[in-house]
Design an enzyme around this catalytic site. Structure first.
Site, mmCIF file in Angstrom:
data_model
loop_
_atom_site.group_PDB
_atom_site.id
_atom_site.type_symbol
_atom_site.label_atom_id
_atom_site.label_comp_id
_atom_site.label_asym_id
_atom_site.label_seq_id
_atom_site.Cartn_x
_atom_site.Cartn_y
_atom_site.Cartn_z
ATOM 1 N N GLY A 95 0.830 -1.208 0.000
ATOM 2 C CA GLY A 95 0.000 0.000 0.000
ATOM 3 C C GLY A 95 0.859 1.250 0.000
ATOM 4 O O GLY A 95 0.530 2.261 -0.632
ATOM 5 N N GLN A 177 0.261 7.633 4.545
ATOM 6 C CA GLN A 177 0.377 7.359 3.108
ATOM 7 C C GLN A 177 -0.313 8.464 2.310
ATOM 8 O O GLN A 177 0.237 8.969 1.317
ATOM 9 C CB GLN A 177 -0.232 5.992 2.782
ATOM 10 C CG GLN A 177 0.579 4.845 3.377
ATOM 11 C CD GLN A 177 -0.071 3.492 3.205
ATOM 12 O OE1 GLN A 177 -1.224 3.393 2.805
ATOM 13 N NE2 GLN A 177 0.653 2.435 3.534
ATOM 14 N N ASP A 323 -0.162 0.103 13.477
ATOM 15 C CA ASP A 323 0.275 -1.244 13.067
ATOM 16 C C ASP A 323 0.529 -2.166 14.256
ATOM 17 O O ASP A 323 0.807 -3.354 14.075
ATOM 18 C CB ASP A 323 1.539 -1.147 12.198
ATOM 19 C CG ASP A 323 1.236 -0.512 10.851
ATOM 20 O OD1 ASP A 323 0.051 -0.480 10.460
ATOM 21 O OD2 ASP A 323 2.180 -0.032 10.193
ATOM 22 N N ARG A 354 -8.106 -6.370 10.298
ATOM 23 C CA ARG A 354 -7.361 -6.869 11.471
ATOM 24 C C ARG A 354 -8.204 -6.933 12.740
ATOM 25 O O ARG A 354 -7.816 -7.594 13.693
ATOM 26 C CB ARG A 354 -6.106 -6.014 11.707
ATOM 27 C CG ARG A 354 -5.038 -6.276 10.684
ATOM 28 C CD ARG A 354 -3.760 -5.517 10.958
ATOM 29 N NE ARG A 354 -2.780 -5.840 9.933
ATOM 30 C CZ ARG A 354 -1.816 -5.031 9.531
ATOM 31 N NH1 ARG A 354 -1.680 -3.842 10.073
ATOM 32 N NH2 ARG A 354 -0.965 -5.410 8.591
HETATM 33 C C1 S3P Z 1 2.448 3.588 6.443
HETATM 34 C C2 S3P Z 1 1.348 4.200 6.963
HETATM 35 C C3 S3P Z 1 0.257 3.476 7.649
HETATM 36 C C4 S3P Z 1 0.696 2.099 8.080
HETATM 37 C C5 S3P Z 1 1.433 1.368 7.000
HETATM 38 C C6 S3P Z 1 2.662 2.133 6.560
HETATM 39 C C7 S3P Z 1 3.477 4.412 5.772
HETATM 40 O O1 S3P Z 1 -0.838 3.350 6.768
HETATM 41 O O2 S3P Z 1 -0.426 1.351 8.516
HETATM 42 O O3 S3P Z 1 1.826 0.075 7.470
HETATM 43 O O4 S3P Z 1 4.577 3.916 5.516
HETATM 44 O O5 S3P Z 1 3.180 5.579 5.490
HETATM 45 P P1 S3P Z 1 -1.952 4.509 6.615
HETATM 46 O O6 S3P Z 1 -1.323 5.680 5.999
HETATM 47 O O7 S3P Z 1 -3.007 3.887 5.743
HETATM 48 O O8 S3P Z 1 -2.443 4.761 8.010
#
Ligand code: S3P
Length: 442
Positions: A95, A177, A323, A354
């Site tokens: 993601g 993200q 996480d 989860r």
């Molecule tokens: C992440 C942000 C989080 C986290 C993912 C990694 C990142 O997600 O859960 O494992 O590296 O920016 P979200 O931005 O959807 O909260």
């Protein structure tokens, strides 16, 4: 099926792999820099490999040291990737790769299609597509009409924009993200980009932008970026160990008797370490030694077995431990009293749901755990701690953090457990099982 035999105690020192979020970002920032950069130690895992593969397809060269794969040398080519024809990218199950890299792709002069693997294909992308469009980006996702999901999903289709403009975004979820995608798109925009979150999510992107000379201002949950500043990257980017990986060993040492562990050089960024605060409230004996700082604070985490008690985790605390909720469920299952974890809506759209994966597995093993989605506090998990849980067959649902949390649960259980599929662990932590085996005292 992987079988997990319980163990009595651990007394050891471990080094867990480099931070996953920072590894992705180090690759993206180095790619848009203008020199050869050494990234070390790098997390070599399925997710971070997806980012490297994408960057290579975008015309960026890198090499990885042959033995450990832990050092990367990457030659940046500036803000515009050296491509003039349409590019097809594959994010695998990452993601972070698809969401953050899309922020750079909307500013390019070529078209791209961003595809995803089976699990990521079902994760929502509207959260980046809609705000990027408000900046003038030409990006679309798949509507998955047949599944009536009402969001946008991969593949993402991106065409060159006729001109991006800065915009003030107020997010209704805390997401690093999304925040990162918008800030990176802001590097190509005219005018200021502002991102305000309800709660502060991990701030690695902001820290790097600031350290590399971007014109950025950070005020609690609000970040603003003015484009135009020349990014000036260092020759080397150092990445501390991943707190999210360390969390499994922290909880293991807490719930086993007569145990002690030192986890070395772990990232201690406050926007990531919310779990430490919660565990200390639960009576955890955790101290920090050898604290240092290189863009990010890091140090050694020393943990001793503790008689954990219950706590209430508020929604405002979740962003800094998003996480770590699965492993917190394990700690709460072995703690005395009722633990309540509020504000878990976002947990439902991770690699798997989860809330469901932890509640269904742990309740099968005899843990008194339930999921309440209709309370005024939103989605929450309630756990009444205990001990002497029965041995069962767990399901990972293809999710690395569910799998690792259930393994830690099983190591402290009375009977042996099995878990259907642990290959997913390689998404973030290849070597997890090896460290577990090394932890076992004869
Ligand atoms: C992440 C942000 C989080 C986290 C993912 C990694 C990142 O997600 O859960 O494992 O590296 O920016 P979200 O931005 O959807 O909260």
């Amino acid at each position: 099926m992987y079988t997990i035999e319980p163990i009595n105690e651990i007394k050891t020192e471990v080094t867990v792999p480099a931070d996953k979020s920072i590894s992705h970002r180090a690759v993206f920032f180095s790619a848009i820099g203008d020199k050869k950069i050494k990234i070390y130690p790098f997390l070599s895992s399925n997710d971070t490999q997806a980012s490297l593969d994408c960057i290579k397809k975008l015309g960026i060269e890198y090499c990885q040291d042959d033995s450990s794969q832990k050092t990367i040398y990457l030659q940046g080519k500036g803000l515009y990737f050296p491509k003039d024809k349409k590019v097809e990218l594959f994010a695998g199950e990452s993601g972070t790769t698809i969401r953050i890299l899309s922020g750079l792709l909307v500013g390019q002069k070529f078209s791209s299609v961003f595809r995803a693997g089976n699990y990521l294909d079902k994760r929502p992308m509207g959260r980046i597509v809609y705000p990027l469009r408000e900046m003038g980006a030409n990006i679309d996702g798949d509507k998955m009409v047949k599944q009536e999901q009402g969001d946008l999903y991969p593949p993402l289709k991106i065409e060159p924009a006729s001109g991006l403009k800065g915009k003030s975004h107020t997010l209704n979820i805390a997401s690093a993200q999304v925040k990162s995608a918008l800030l990176l798109a802001g590097l190509y925009a005219k005018g200021e980009t502002v991102v305000e979150e309800p709660y502060k999510s991990r701030d690695h992107t902001e820290r790097m932008l600031q350290a590399f000379g971007a014109n950025i201002e950070i005020d609690k949950n609000r970040v603003s970026l003015k484009p135009g500043a020349q990014l000036n990257l260092p020759n080397e980017i150092f990445i501390p160990s991943d707190f999210s990986a360390a969390a499994f060993f922290i909880v293991l040492a807490l719930i086993l008797e007569k145990s002690r562990i030192i986890v070395k050089n772990v990232n201690l960024n406050p926007s990531r370490c919310g779990l430490l605060k919660v565990l200390r409230r639960m009576n955890a004996d955790i101290t920090i030694e050898n604290k240092k700082e290189k863009i990010e604070p890091y140090g050694d985490i020393v943990v001793k077995s503790s008689r954990l008690c219950s706590t209430v985790v508020e929604q405002s605390e979740i962003a800094a431990m998003i996480d770590e909720v699965p492993i917190l469920c394990v700690a709460a299952a072995y703690a005395k009293g009722q633990t309540q974890i509020k504000g878990l809506e976002e947990l439902r759209v991770k690699e798997t749901d989860r809330v469901f994966s932890m509640v269904s597995n742990l309740s099968q093993a005899g843990v008194d755990i339930l999921d309440k989605d209709d309370s005024p506090d939103g989605c929450q998990i309630i756990i009444n701690g205990g001990c002497g849980y029965r041995g069962v067959d767990f399901k990972s649902f293809g999710d690395h953090r569910t799998a690792m949390s259930l393994i830690i649960f099983s190591l402290a259980a009375k009977e042996k457990n099995k878990i259907d599929d642990i290959r997913c662990i390689d998404k973030s932590f290849p070597g997890f099982i090896k460290i577990i085996k090394e932890c076992k005292t004869p």
